[in-house]
Enzyme design. Structure first.
Site: not given
Length: 222
Positions: A73, A107, A173
């Site tokens: 990320c 997002r 993640h």
């Protein structure tokens, strides 16, 4: 055999259980009787980076010698040329690899899945993404994989992450490695072969890991 792992900036870059990636690397080496040392390096510290075989999260040292990097990320974004916020503010980044990131108001968040390219092992990876930045790879830069479900690099071109030499970058993640043992072992094998020339990894009993991987695959393909 022995690998030395450098965990860069764990005090500020450790979201969504990413510490579990370090534990996964260490355990999968130890289970094969391969020695492993992990050194945490914070901002401002200057160890001899030439001493390490594998780097996790951050970057910016010399990539030309083929050492292995795993970047997640924000660490992935930092290796690119720049980050441009949605309102036009420019932030120059390391520029080690030819890609850039542009922020958006929306997002990209949720469980996602991608298939690694053959040169990155070809396994199907499941994970969790949460980013507003859209990353665009340079013309000659290959992604780590192709999106099967979710957004990936930018939600537009079906690419996810980057594979440049022995740099593995991804938005995954979760943490990434415990749920994806095939990718984990591919990265470890790449690192060992760079150091020792040839390496064969003893198969492990990955029943729990593969069950978790399969469970998420099934959820994301319904």
């Amino acid at each position: 055999m022995k690998l030395r792992i450098c965990h860069l900036y764990p005090d500020i870059l450790n979201l969504y259980g990413d510490q579990g990636n370090i534990l996964c690397l260490k355990r999968r080496l130890e289970w094969r009787n391969i020695d492993c040392d992990v050194t945490e390096v914070s901002i401002g510290e200057r160890p001899d980076f030439a001493d390490f075989d594998l780097f996790f999260i951050g970057g910016g040292q010399d990539f030309e010698d083929g050492k292995t990097y795993i970047t997640i990320c924000g660490g992935y974004q930092m290796l690119g040329r720049y980050y441009k916020t949605w309102d036009g503010q420019m932030n120059d980044f390391i520029g080690a690899i030819d890609y850039y990131t542009e922020g958006s108001k929306d997002r990209m968040i949720g469980n996602f899945m991608y298939r690694c390219l053959p040169e990155s092992g070809g396994s199907t990876v499941v994970g969790f993404e949460n980013h507003s930045g859209k990353t665009y790879l340079g013309q000659d830069i290959k992604p780590l994989g192709t999106i099967l479900s979710g957004y990936g690099n930018n939600g537009e071109d079906k690419t996810e992450g980057v594979r440049y030499k022995n740099v593995f970058g991804t938005y995954s993640h979760g943490p990434l490695l415990p749920k994806n043992p095939l990718l984990t072992d591919f990265i470890l094998k790449t690192t060992l072969e760079r150091k020792y020339g040839k390496a064969e990894l003893i198969p492990l009993h990955d029943t729990f890991e593969l069950n978790a991987n399969t469970y998420m695959k099934n959820r994301l393909t319904k």
